[in-house]
Write a protein that holds these residues in place. Structure first.
Motif, PDB file in Angstrom:
ATOM      1  N   PRO A 125       0.930  -1.020  -0.391  1.00 16.92           N
ATOM      2  CA  PRO A 125       0.044  -0.204  -0.117  1.00 16.92           C
ATOM      3  C   PRO A 125       0.875   1.338   0.246  1.00 16.92           C
ATOM      4  N   PRO A 126      -0.012   2.475  -0.586  1.00 17.01           N
ATOM      5  CA  PRO A 126       1.485   3.673  -0.522  1.00 17.01           C
ATOM      6  C   PRO A 126       1.451   4.521   0.880  1.00 17.01           C
ATOM      7  N   LEU A 127       2.272   4.701   0.617  1.00 18.16           N
ATOM      8  CA  LEU A 127       2.625   5.097   2.982  1.00 18.16           C
ATOM      9  C   LEU A 127       1.885   6.791   2.355  1.00 18.16           C
ATOM     10  N   ARG A 128       1.870   6.976   3.233  1.00 18.73           N
ATOM     11  CA  ARG A 128       1.125   8.572   3.743  1.00 18.73           C
ATOM     12  C   ARG A 128       2.164   9.089   4.395  1.00 18.73           C
ATOM     13  N   PRO A 129       2.194  10.628   4.291  1.00 14.51           N
ATOM     14  CA  PRO A 129       2.844  11.271   4.990  1.00 14.51           C
ATOM     15  C   PRO A 129       2.001  11.848   6.180  1.00 14.51           C
ATOM     16  N   THR A 130       2.960  12.517   7.136  1.00 16.53           N
ATOM     17  CA  THR A 130       2.604  13.381   8.403  1.00 16.53           C
ATOM     18  C   THR A 130       2.412  14.321   8.485  1.00 16.53           C
ATOM     19  N   ASP A 131       3.494  15.099   7.776  1.00 17.83           N
ATOM     20  CA  ASP A 131       3.054  16.336   7.405  1.00 17.83           C
ATOM     21  C   ASP A 131       4.096  16.737   6.297  1.00 17.83           C
ATOM     22  N   ALA A 178      -4.526  16.473  14.189  1.00 17.22           N
ATOM     23  CA  ALA A 178      -4.919  17.308  15.338  1.00 17.22           C
ATOM     24  C   ALA A 178      -3.583  17.743  14.707  1.00 17.22           C
ATOM     25  N   ASN A 179      -2.081  17.203  15.111  1.00 19.05           N
ATOM     26  CA  ASN A 179      -0.837  17.825  15.406  1.00 19.05           C
ATOM     27  C   ASN A 179      -0.955  18.988  13.828  1.00 19.05           C
ATOM     28  N   THR A 180      -1.093  18.425  12.290  1.00 21.47           N
ATOM     29  CA  THR A 180      -1.628  19.638  11.198  1.00 21.47           C
ATOM     30  C   THR A 180      -1.943  20.778  11.645  1.00 21.47           C
ATOM     31  N   VAL A 181      -3.253  20.831  12.097  1.00 22.59           N
ATOM     32  CA  VAL A 181      -3.949  21.520  13.021  1.00 22.59           C
ATOM     33  C   VAL A 181      -3.997  22.457  13.628  1.00 22.59           C
ATOM     34  N   SER A 182      -3.248  21.803  14.342  1.00 22.79           N
ATOM     35  CA  SER A 182      -2.234  22.989  15.729  1.00 22.79           C
ATOM     36  C   SER A 182      -0.986  23.668  14.575  1.00 22.79           C
TER      37      SER A 182
END
Length: 137
Positions: free
Chosen positions: A16-22, A54-58
């Motif tokens: 499966p493809p990898l997802r970036p966290t940020d 939540a980290n991205t929104v912060s």
């Protein structure tokens, strides 16, 4: 000799493809749960996704905070003004040093040119005072 590789690697085909966290940070190397994943794996993935969100929104809130942006701009301007003031001070000190060197001889005493300039200045000032006194009568 290394060559550029633009396509998928053989060992990655079928994964499966990898997802970036940020978007600005390093990618999260945790793949999506497989189609046959257990409910616990799916719940764990959902919890991780919520933390990432939540980290991205912060982070976005911090970057878009008007007070923080204004403070950053004030600090930036203050830094530039300090740099310009330091440069102006150095230029003034250099000008004073050159003027002192031009007005004194090698022995540190005023040069003849300095005495002539001083005398001319005093003479002009005395003449202006005399003209002003004559007009005042």
């Amino acid at each position: 000799m290394s060559t550029a590789h633009n396509g998928p690697r053989a060992e990655d085909i079928g994964k499966p493809p990898l997802r970036p966290t940020d978007p600005a940070g390093p990618p999260d190397l945790t793949p999506e749960p497989a189609d046959d994943a257990s409910p616990e794996d799916i719940e764990s993935d959902i919890a991780r996704t919520r933390r990432e969100l939540a980290n991205t929104v912060s982070e976005l809130s911090r970057k878009l905070d008007p007070t923080a942006q204004a403070q950053h701009q004030v600090e930036d301007i203050a830094s530039r003004v300090r740099g310009q003031a330091e440069h102006a001070g150095q230029a003034a000190q250099s000008s004073i040093s050159r003027a002192r060197d031009a007005a004194t001889g090698e022995d540190g005493r005023p040069s003849p040119t300095a005495w002539i300039t001083l005398g001319a200045g005093v003479g002009i000032l005395a003449g202006l005072v005399a003209i002003g006194a004559l007009r005042a009568r």
